[in-house]
Design a protein around this motif. Structure first.
Motif, PDB file in Angstrom:
ATOM      1  N   UNK A  72      34.764  11.995 -16.608  1.00 33.96           N
ATOM      2  CA  UNK A  72      34.633  13.050 -17.285  1.00 33.96           C
ATOM      3  C   UNK A  72      33.012  13.070 -18.089  1.00 33.96           C
ATOM      4  N   UNK A  73      32.817  11.935 -18.608  1.00 31.63           N
ATOM      5  CA  UNK A  73      31.610  11.752 -19.274  1.00 31.63           C
ATOM      6  C   UNK A  73      30.520  12.065 -18.022  1.00 31.63           C
ATOM      7  N   UNK A  74      30.850  11.400 -16.747  1.00 30.04           N
ATOM      8  CA  UNK A  74      29.487  11.607 -15.999  1.00 30.04           C
ATOM      9  C   UNK A  74      29.653  13.172 -15.654  1.00 30.04           C
ATOM     10  N   UNK A  75      30.864  13.879 -15.371  1.00 26.80           N
ATOM     11  CA  UNK A  75      30.683  15.340 -15.186  1.00 26.80           C
ATOM     12  C   UNK A  75      30.276  16.047 -16.346  1.00 26.80           C
ATOM     13  N   UNK A  76      30.251  15.536 -17.581  1.00 30.58           N
ATOM     14  CA  UNK A  76      29.717  16.106 -18.727  1.00 30.58           C
ATOM     15  C   UNK A  76      28.367  15.730 -18.996  1.00 30.58           C
ATOM     16  N   UNK A  77      27.596  15.119 -18.290  1.00 29.03           N
ATOM     17  CA  UNK A  77      26.157  14.997 -18.193  1.00 29.03           C
ATOM     18  C   UNK A  77      25.580  13.456 -18.433  1.00 29.03           C
ATOM     19  N   UNK A  78      26.505  12.399 -18.194  1.00 27.86           N
ATOM     20  CA  UNK A  78      26.055  10.920 -18.514  1.00 27.86           C
ATOM     21  C   UNK A  78      26.084  10.509 -17.191  1.00 27.86           C
ATOM     22  N   UNK A  79      24.980   9.994 -16.785  1.00 27.94           N
ATOM     23  CA  UNK A  79      24.329   9.086 -15.801  1.00 27.94           C
ATOM     24  C   UNK A  79      24.500   7.719 -16.098  1.00 27.94           C
ATOM     25  N   UNK A  80      24.869   6.767 -15.187  1.00 26.11           N
ATOM     26  CA  UNK A  80      24.782   5.298 -15.633  1.00 26.11           C
ATOM     27  C   UNK A  80      24.483   4.347 -14.414  1.00 26.11           C
ATOM     28  N   UNK A  81      23.230   3.617 -14.598  1.00 27.32           N
ATOM     29  CA  UNK A  81      22.771   2.798 -13.303  1.00 27.32           C
ATOM     30  C   UNK A  81      23.138   1.376 -13.910  1.00 27.32           C
ATOM     31  N   UNK A  82      24.075   0.573 -13.502  1.00 22.66           N
ATOM     32  CA  UNK A  82      24.477  -0.619 -14.270  1.00 22.66           C
ATOM     33  C   UNK A  82      23.478  -1.732 -13.776  1.00 22.66           C
ATOM     34  N   UNK A  83      23.370  -2.794 -14.562  1.00 20.12           N
ATOM     35  CA  UNK A  83      22.639  -4.019 -14.058  1.00 20.12           C
ATOM     36  C   UNK A  83      23.675  -4.505 -12.889  1.00 20.12           C
ATOM     37  N   UNK A  84      22.606  -4.878 -11.768  1.00 18.99           N
ATOM     38  CA  UNK A  84      23.166  -5.424 -10.513  1.00 18.99           C
ATOM     39  C   UNK A  84      23.273  -4.212  -9.547  1.00 18.99           C
ATOM     40  N   UNK A  85      23.002  -2.898  -9.894  1.00 16.33           N
ATOM     41  CA  UNK A  85      22.827  -1.887  -9.146  1.00 16.33           C
ATOM     42  C   UNK A  85      24.433  -1.293  -8.625  1.00 16.33           C
ATOM     43  N   UNK A  86      25.190  -2.104  -8.082  1.00 16.48           N
ATOM     44  CA  UNK A  86      26.728  -1.497  -7.717  1.00 16.48           C
ATOM     45  C   UNK A  86      26.422  -0.486  -6.675  1.00 16.48           C
ATOM     46  N   UNK A  87      25.617  -0.599  -5.765  1.00 16.87           N
ATOM     47  CA  UNK A  87      25.512   0.414  -4.422  1.00 16.87           C
ATOM     48  C   UNK A  87      26.651  -0.102  -3.488  1.00 16.87           C
ATOM     49  N   UNK A  88      27.052   0.710  -2.717  1.00 20.66           N
ATOM     50  CA  UNK A  88      28.084   0.396  -1.749  1.00 20.66           C
ATOM     51  C   UNK A  88      27.594  -0.287  -0.428  1.00 20.66           C
ATOM     52  N   UNK A  89      27.515  -1.816  -0.314  1.00 16.41           N
ATOM     53  CA  UNK A  89      26.673  -2.371   0.529  1.00 16.41           C
ATOM     54  C   UNK A  89      26.942  -2.100   1.998  1.00 16.41           C
ATOM     55  N   UNK A  90      28.360  -1.728   2.271  1.00 14.56           N
ATOM     56  CA  UNK A  90      28.801  -1.578   3.611  1.00 14.56           C
ATOM     57  C   UNK A  90      28.455  -0.230   4.111  1.00 14.56           C
ATOM     58  N   UNK A  91      27.835   0.489   3.184  1.00 18.02           N
ATOM     59  CA  UNK A  91      27.677   2.261   3.553  1.00 18.02           C
ATOM     60  C   UNK A  91      26.017   2.233   3.699  1.00 18.02           C
ATOM     61  N   UNK A  92      25.822   3.162   4.671  1.00 21.31           N
ATOM     62  CA  UNK A  92      24.517   3.567   4.757  1.00 21.31           C
ATOM     63  C   UNK A  92      23.825   3.928   3.546  1.00 21.31           C
ATOM     64  N   UNK A  93      22.362   4.185   3.478  1.00 20.19           N
ATOM     65  CA  UNK A  93      21.676   4.793   2.271  1.00 20.19           C
ATOM     66  C   UNK A  93      22.413   6.246   2.256  1.00 20.19           C
ATOM     67  N   UNK A  94      22.227   6.967   3.276  1.00 20.08           N
ATOM     68  CA  UNK A  94      22.658   8.219   3.264  1.00 20.08           C
ATOM     69  C   UNK A  94      24.123   8.332   2.713  1.00 20.08           C
ATOM     70  N   UNK A  95      25.146   7.708   3.367  1.00 21.27           N
ATOM     71  CA  UNK A  95      26.407   7.720   2.817  1.00 21.27           C
ATOM     72  C   UNK A  95      26.472   7.447   1.309  1.00 21.27           C
ATOM     73  N   UNK A  96      25.777   6.304   0.901  1.00 14.56           N
ATOM     74  CA  UNK A  96      25.792   6.216  -0.510  1.00 14.56           C
ATOM     75  C   UNK A  96      25.331   7.359  -1.464  1.00 14.56           C
ATOM     76  N   UNK A  97      24.545   8.131  -0.777  1.00 12.51           N
ATOM     77  CA  UNK A  97      24.082   9.409  -1.690  1.00 12.51           C
ATOM     78  C   UNK A  97      25.222  10.487  -1.315  1.00 12.51           C
ATOM     79  N   UNK A  98      25.853  10.573  -0.178  1.00 10.52           N
ATOM     80  CA  UNK A  98      26.769  11.429  -0.054  1.00 10.52           C
ATOM     81  C   UNK A  98      28.139  11.489  -0.881  1.00 10.52           C
ATOM     82  N   UNK A  99      28.222  10.255  -1.319  1.00 11.77           N
ATOM     83  CA  UNK A  99      29.438   9.978  -2.113  1.00 11.77           C
ATOM     84  C   UNK A  99      29.235  10.708  -3.427  1.00 11.77           C
TER      85      UNK A  99
END
Length: 224
Positions: A72-99
């Motif tokens: 809900x904090x995210x939906x209310x305007x807080x974005x978070x980029x954690x240490x270590x990045x936490x992207x989805x390594x098995x997905x393509x760049x495009x699919x990471x964005x699509x999420x």
């Protein structure tokens, strides 16, 4: 934009944050500087709602969000980029964005075009798996994915860790531009003095879970 009063956080019986007071204005870039183990990441996780404080309050745009869950904090305007990045390594760049697109129910085609305009480095990488990207490319992807939700305030945890200098400079340019065009507010946790000084209007020093001093960015070049 963000007001934190008397924030205390513990891991079990071990206290980590000891009464944090912090105010961040709209469009302001505030840095938090400290050695490992001083509570920097704990503070950001608590602001994001991933950890629950034992005492104190957090307000976002005048609303008390102390007990609000992270999504809900995210939906209310807080974005978070954690240490270590936490992207989805098995997905393509495009699919990471699509999420990110799917979570916020936006016009995917329009937002993808805008995202690639801000992050042109990603365009030739769209079909690549996240795991084959360099550390810098993964950080760019993590930042782009977070900004797809158009947050009012961005929490960044050590974004320069393990990244080549050219991409560090690229991230600086992107964030400065977004600060001007979107009035993006940023709380930046870092150990890289040059990076934090180049972006922040104010810098807090954190030691053993307390903000012990506030300095101007130009003071970071002073050895004392």
């Amino acid at each position: 934009m963000l007001s934190v009063q008397g924030l205390k956080v513990s891991y079990g019986r071990i206290p980590i944050l000891h009464g944090i007071d912090l105010n961040v204005d709209e469009g302001e870039f505030v840095g938090i500087l400290g050695h490992n183990g001083m509570g920097k990441t704990t503070l950001l996780k608590t602001l994001m709602g991933l950890l629950r404080p034992t005492h104190g309050s957090i307000e976002l745009k005048g609303e008390n969000i102390t007990r609000m869950p992270a999504f809900k904090r995210n939906l209310n305007g807080i974005g978070y980029v954690p240490q270590g990045r936490d992207i989805f390594p098995n997905l393509t760049v495009l699919d990471n964005l699509r999420i990110a697109f799917a979570m916020h129910k936006v016009d995917e085609e329009k937002l993808l075009e805008e995202t690639l305009r801000i992050f042109p480095r990603l365009e030739p990488l769209l079909e690549r798996s996240g795991r084959v990207l360099s550390g810098g490319e993964q950080q760019i992807l993590a930042l782009a994915r977070c900004l797809c939700s158009n947050p009012d305030i961005l929490l960044l945890d050590e974004p320069t860790e393990g990244i080549q200098p050219s991409i560090v400079e690229e991230i600086i340019d992107i964030l400065k531009s977004l600060g001007q065009t979107r009035k993006l507010t940023v709380v930046l946790v870092e150990q890289n003095l040059d990076f934090i000084a180049s972006l922040s209007q104010r810098v807090y020093i954190i030691q053993r879970g307390q903000l012990v001093n506030e300095v101007q960015p130009e003071q970071l070049s002073d050895p004392e």
